[in-house]
Structure formats: structure tokens, C-alpha cells
Scaffold this motif. Structure first.
Motif, PDB file in Angstrom:
ATOM      1  N   VAL A  22      23.629 -31.065  76.893  1.00 49.98           N
ATOM      2  CA  VAL A  22      24.586 -32.166  76.935  1.00 49.98           C
ATOM      3  C   VAL A  22      24.186 -33.206  77.984  1.00 49.98           C
ATOM      4  O   VAL A  22      24.450 -34.405  77.831  1.00 49.98           O
ATOM      5  N   GLU A  23      23.511 -32.774  79.053  1.00 47.38           N
ATOM      6  CA  GLU A  23      23.099 -33.701  80.100  1.00 47.38           C
ATOM      7  C   GLU A  23      22.093 -34.723  79.576  1.00 47.38           C
ATOM      8  O   GLU A  23      22.021 -35.850  80.077  1.00 47.38           O
ATOM      9  N   ASP A  24      21.288 -34.342  78.569  1.00 44.03           N
ATOM     10  CA  ASP A  24      20.276 -35.253  78.044  1.00 44.03           C
ATOM     11  C   ASP A  24      20.883 -36.550  77.544  1.00 44.03           C
ATOM     12  O   ASP A  24      20.323 -37.628  77.720  1.00 44.03           O
ATOM     13  N   ARG A  25      22.039 -36.459  76.887  1.00 45.79           N
ATOM     14  CA  ARG A  25      22.660 -37.663  76.325  1.00 45.79           C
ATOM     15  C   ARG A  25      23.655 -38.302  77.279  1.00 45.79           C
ATOM     16  O   ARG A  25      23.765 -39.525  77.346  1.00 45.79           O
ATOM     17  N   PHE A  26      24.400 -37.479  78.035  1.00 47.53           N
ATOM     18  CA  PHE A  26      25.508 -38.011  78.821  1.00 47.53           C
ATOM     19  C   PHE A  26      25.211 -38.112  80.316  1.00 47.53           C
ATOM     20  O   PHE A  26      26.046 -38.610  81.061  1.00 47.53           O
ATOM     21  N   GLY A  27      24.064 -37.594  80.746  1.00 47.68           N
ATOM     22  CA  GLY A  27      23.652 -37.752  82.139  1.00 47.68           C
ATOM     23  C   GLY A  27      24.357 -36.851  83.121  1.00 47.68           C
ATOM     24  O   GLY A  27      24.122 -36.954  84.331  1.00 47.68           O
ATOM     25  N   THR A  28      25.204 -35.959  82.631  1.00 48.86           N
ATOM     26  CA  THR A  28      25.984 -35.077  83.500  1.00 48.86           C
ATOM     27  C   THR A  28      25.972 -33.676  82.908  1.00 48.86           C
ATOM     28  O   THR A  28      26.276 -33.509  81.726  1.00 48.86           O
ATOM     29  N   PRO A  29      25.633 -32.652  83.693  1.00 45.38           N
ATOM     30  CA  PRO A  29      25.643 -31.288  83.150  1.00 45.38           C
ATOM     31  C   PRO A  29      27.047 -30.704  83.134  1.00 45.38           C
ATOM     32  O   PRO A  29      27.966 -31.195  83.801  1.00 45.38           O
ATOM     33  N   GLY A  30      27.220 -29.643  82.352  1.00 44.71           N
ATOM     34  CA  GLY A  30      28.442 -28.853  82.396  1.00 44.71           C
ATOM     35  C   GLY A  30      29.637 -29.458  81.704  1.00 44.71           C
ATOM     36  O   GLY A  30      30.767 -28.967  81.901  1.00 44.71           O
ATOM     37  N   LEU A  31      29.448 -30.493  80.894  1.00 45.06           N
ATOM     38  CA  LEU A  31      30.581 -31.084  80.184  1.00 45.06           C
ATOM     39  C   LEU A  31      31.000 -30.190  79.021  1.00 45.06           C
ATOM     40  O   LEU A  31      30.188 -29.473  78.441  1.00 45.06           O
ATOM     41  N   LEU A  32      32.282 -30.246  78.666  1.00 42.97           N
ATOM     42  CA  LEU A  32      32.767 -29.568  77.474  1.00 42.97           C
ATOM     43  C   LEU A  32      32.403 -30.449  76.282  1.00 42.97           C
ATOM     44  O   LEU A  32      32.899 -31.567  76.161  1.00 42.97           O
ATOM     45  N   PRO A  33      31.538 -29.971  75.372  1.00 45.31           N
ATOM     46  CA  PRO A  33      30.965 -30.885  74.372  1.00 45.31           C
ATOM     47  C   PRO A  33      31.723 -30.882  73.040  1.00 45.31           C
ATOM     48  O   PRO A  33      32.138 -29.839  72.532  1.00 45.31           O
ATOM     49  N   PHE A  34      31.829 -32.084  72.472  1.00 44.73           N
ATOM     50  CA  PHE A  34      32.379 -32.289  71.126  1.00 44.73           C
ATOM     51  C   PHE A  34      31.438 -33.256  70.405  1.00 44.73           C
ATOM     52  O   PHE A  34      31.855 -34.304  69.930  1.00 44.73           O
ATOM     53  N   THR A  35      30.186 -32.890  70.300  1.00 49.14           N
ATOM     54  CA  THR A  35      29.146 -33.864  70.000  1.00 49.14           C
ATOM     55  C   THR A  35      28.429 -33.572  68.683  1.00 49.14           C
ATOM     56  O   THR A  35      28.959 -33.836  67.613  1.00 49.14           O
ATOM     57  N   ILE A  36      27.232 -33.042  68.763  1.00 50.38           N
ATOM     58  CA  ILE A  36      26.369 -32.876  67.598  1.00 50.38           C
ATOM     59  C   ILE A  36      27.076 -32.042  66.527  1.00 50.38           C
ATOM     60  O   ILE A  36      27.872 -31.159  66.829  1.00 50.38           O
ATOM     61  N   SER A  37      26.773 -32.321  65.259  1.00 48.91           N
ATOM     62  CA  SER A  37      27.588 -31.739  64.188  1.00 48.91           C
ATOM     63  C   SER A  37      27.102 -30.356  63.759  1.00 48.91           C
ATOM     64  O   SER A  37      26.613 -30.162  62.649  1.00 48.91           O
ATOM     65  N   ASP A  38      27.228 -29.410  64.671  1.00 45.93           N
ATOM     66  CA  ASP A  38      27.255 -27.999  64.286  1.00 45.93           C
ATOM     67  C   ASP A  38      28.556 -27.408  64.821  1.00 45.93           C
ATOM     68  O   ASP A  38      29.276 -28.049  65.586  1.00 45.93           O
ATOM     69  N   MET A  39      28.879 -26.197  64.390  1.00 48.32           N
ATOM     70  CA  MET A  39      30.166 -25.604  64.741  1.00 48.32           C
ATOM     71  C   MET A  39      29.984 -24.483  65.763  1.00 48.32           C
ATOM     72  O   MET A  39      28.905 -23.904  65.885  1.00 48.32           O
ATOM     73  N   ASP A  40      31.056 -24.172  66.462  1.00 51.95           N
ATOM     74  CA  ASP A  40      31.044 -23.099  67.459  1.00 51.95           C
ATOM     75  C   ASP A  40      31.442 -21.752  66.863  1.00 51.95           C
ATOM     76  O   ASP A  40      31.745 -20.817  67.605  1.00 51.95           O
ATOM     77  N   PHE A  41      31.435 -21.640  65.541  1.00 56.67           N
ATOM     78  CA  PHE A  41      31.799 -20.396  64.874  1.00 56.67           C
ATOM     79  C   PHE A  41      30.545 -19.617  64.475  1.00 56.67           C
ATOM     80  O   PHE A  41      29.514 -20.210  64.150  1.00 56.67           O
TER      81      PHE A  41
END
Length: 387
Positions: A22-41
Motif C-alpha cells: 500500500v505504501e507504493d501508491r499512497f506513500g504511507t505504510p500500514g494503511l487499512l486498504p480498500f484499493t486493488i480489486s481483489d477480495m479479502d475472502f
């Protein structure tokens, strides 16, 4: 069977793009991500059982996709899910939908040719078109007059559909698809329909495969799709397509097997596809119901806090495309508040082109607890910015 979508699965430390990078795109590590289109299931238990059985065999040599187990699973899915018969001879294979798209664009266009696409558009399309030196000719979703104008322009060689549409979640109607086919025929335009989100259409809407309309174009057409999106195994790779013209199909296969050196597919991808299409229907139906609950929750919380939004869930998928323009918030200020204040990663709409300004895309293919955390973070950030 009751499927558990509520229990979180820790994806950190698994080389996961959404969580670990997530840091690659947003510049900050450890964020709770709602980004790339795969699922957490986790994938369906039927798929996992098939993969374990194949692993237990222990030999993973060169493999062919041209066999009845795979082809009959694909045709069975299209017949039972969409009421659409498929000739297995029309099916081709590829390592991914975007790879298939690139191959077809190389076959049917040259550098500088125009590719007509509804906007805002999936960023993978933007990269593929620009990377191949083709010209993206954007048409706002729903603007039929502009669509015809762009198709009529000299050099417009391909109408690239996303069906259902990403990022808006729009499901094209039968009349819209018939019009697209008629325009393609009128202007001699090839059609490529990316249908990877088709299995995720919500109740009240119906996906109609382009295979029903391709014959009306009188020319080149292809469907490109995969089970990896709907059954959540994209890291296994693998996709397939349907190409209407036998000669074009032969060219595609020859290019893949010789020029690209991709004669042997990933065996675990074939295994997963077969199990998903033969046994995964009940899991998929339960998933769709669960995701609809996530989307309704977001609508309730957003509209409860900001009635002018009147946001409605998408017609397909687990990606919430939210129009924030009624609130007049600044895109950059919102991203700063989400990242620095709320510690969440949400995709800004501008990732999907200029028409995405004022929007965000929130991935809700996740347990309800995570979805609620994302919804609440977005509401708090918007309240901070709107006073």
C-alpha cells in the motif's frame, strides 16, 4: 452450506499488493486498504479442495488447456449461468485478461490507431492502450451521441467494452449492447468485451454476454474473461476468451504459442477454473448477497450523513464508485485526510482518468467489520472537510 465471509483473514506478509504494498501508491505504510480489486475472502472450499488434490499428485509438468475438462466447464458455466450456448471450438486461453487484450490490439490495430473506451475507465486499459502506442478515444458512460462520433472518426479501429463497466459498476442493457453492435457494423470497428466482472452482477440486473451480439457486428469481435475475479484467485493467473472468427482465432493461438511462448498454461489455474465453474455456484451466490449487504451499509451511512449524495450501490461488483461532487470537496484534500487523519487507503477517482475527478472507488470485497471501518472513515473525513 453456510459460507463464512465475516471472519477476517490476515493477508499481511503474503506478498499481497493490496495490503503489503500500500505504501507504493499512497506513500504511507500500514494503511487499512480498500484499493486493488481483489477480495479479502478465501476462495471457495470446492476450489481449495481441488487445488489440494492436484498438489497431492506432486507432478506439475507442461500442461494443455485444450481438453474436455476445462472446455466443458467453461461451456457449462455459460449455459447454466447466462443461458448462452458456447461452441468449445471458439474458446482460447491466455495468462490474463490484460494479456489477451494486448494480443488482440496488436492483431487488429497499429500504432496511432484509436481505441474507443467508455470513461472513466479501468486503469489497466489506460496502461495497455498507451503502452502499445494506441490512442484512447474516451466516451462518457451513457453518451450515445459521443460514442457514435468517436467510432466514426478515421482511425477508430476497436470499441473496447468493459461489461459490466469498471469502475462505475454499470450493467449494459440489451438495447445498449445491440446499439453498440450496430455502430460497430456501421463503422467497421472491431469489438473487444472484457467480461471479468460478469459473475458479480447483482439481483435486478442481467449480464448479457457479447457472444449474443458479436455476429451482428459483421466483423472482428472477442470476449475476454476469467474466473479469477469472481472466485478470488487472481494470483493463480489464467484467463480465457471467445473469438468469433476461426481465422482470427487461429492467428491468436499461433501468436500466443509461438511469439509469446505461452503454449503451456498454469495447471493450478486450470484446476481452479474447473472446480469454480463446476461446483462454485452456491458460494458465488452467497458472496454476491454478502457484498450487497456491504454496499447497502455504505449507502445507509453515506446518505445518512450527507443526504445530498443520494448514493446508490453499483449494479455489479464489490467496488463502490462514489460521486462526491455534490459536497464540493477537494480531491487532494480528501486523500490527505483519509491517509493522514483516518489511516485508510481509498482509490481516488482520477486514477481512472479525468472523468473520475470528484469520485472515489472503495473496495468492499471484505468482511463486514472492515467494510464498516472504511465507510466510517470516509464519512469522518468528509465531515472534517465540509465542517
Amino acid at each position: 452450506m453456510r459460507y463464512d465471509f465475516d471472519t477476517p483473514v490476515d493477508r499481511r506478509g503474503t506478498w499481497c499488493v493490496q495490503w503489503d504494498r500500500v505504501e507504493d501508491r499512497f506513500g504511507t505504510p500500514g494503511l487499512l486498504p480498500f484499493t486493488i480489486s481483489d477480495m479479502d475472502f478465501t476462495s471457495p472450499p470446492e476450489v481449495l479442495a481441488a487445488l489440494r488434490a492436484r498438489l497431492d499428485h506432486g507432478v506439475f509438468g507442461y500442461t494443455t488447456w485444450r481438453h474436455d475438462d476445462f472446455l466443458s466447464a467453461v461451456t457449462h458455466w455459460h449455459a447454466t449461468r447466462y443461458g448462452t450456448p458456447l461452441d468449445p471450438e471458439t474458446v482460447v486461453y491466455g495468462p490474463s485478461v490484460l494479456n489477451q487484450l494486448s494480443q488482440l490490439l496488436r492483431m487488429w490495430t497499429a500504432e496511432g490507431d484509436g481505441i474507443v473506451v467508455h470513461t472513466p475507465t479501468y486503469d489497466g486499459f489506460l496502461k495497455a492502450i498507451s503502452g502499445l502506442g494506441r490512442e484512447l478515444r474516451g466516451v462518457p458512460v451513457g453518451d450515445d451521441a459521443e460514442l457514435e462520433r468517436q467510432l466514426a472518426r478515421p482511425g477508430s479501429k476497436v470499441l473496447l467494452l468493459c461489461s459490466p463497466h469498471n469502475p462505475t459498476g454499470r450493467v449494459w442493457t440489451e438495447s445498449e449492447l445491440a446499439r453498440f453492435a450496430a455502430l460497430a457494423r456501421r463503422y467497421g470497428t472491431a469489438v473487444i468485451s472484457d467480461e471479468i466482472h460478469a459473475d458479480l452482477v447483482h439481483d435486478g440486473h442481467r449480464h448479457l454476454p457479447w457472444t449474443r451480439f458479436g455476429g451482428a457486428t459483421g466483423g472482428r469481435w472477442a470476449v475476454i474473461t476469467s474466473a479469477t475475479k469472481s472466485f478470488n484467485f487472481p494470483a493463480l493467473t489464467g484467463a480465457y476468451g471467445i473469438i468469433g472468427d476461426p481465422a482470427e482465432r487461429d492467428v491468436y493461438i499461433r501468436r500466443m504459442e509461438t511469439g509469446e511462448g505461452l503454449a503451456s498454461p498454469a495447471v493450478l489455474s486450470l484446476t481452479a477454473h474447473i472446480a469454480a465453474y463446476r461446483e462454485g455456484g452456491p458460494w458465488l451466490d452467497a458472496l454476491r448477497a454478502y457484498v450487497r449487504g456491504n454496499l447497502r451499509m455504505l449507502a445507509d451511512r453515506l446518505n445518512g450523513a450527507f443526504p445530498p449524495l443520494r448514493w446508490t450501490p453499483p449494479e455489479a461488483g464489490y467496488l463502490a464508485w462514489v460521486d462526491l461532487r455534490p459536497l464540493g470537496t477537494d480531491d487532494e484534500a480528501l486523500q490527505r485526510e483519509l491517509v493522514e487523519g483516518e489511516r485508510v487507503a481509498v482509490m481516488p477517482g482520477t486514477v481512472y482518468g479525468p472523468d473520475g475527478a470528484g469520485f472515489v472507488r472503495l473496495n468492499l470485497g471484505c468482511p463486514r467489520s472492515k467494510a464498516e471501518a472504511g465507510a466510517d472513515a470516509l464519512v469522518r473525513a468528509l465531515r472534517t472537510l465540509t465542517g
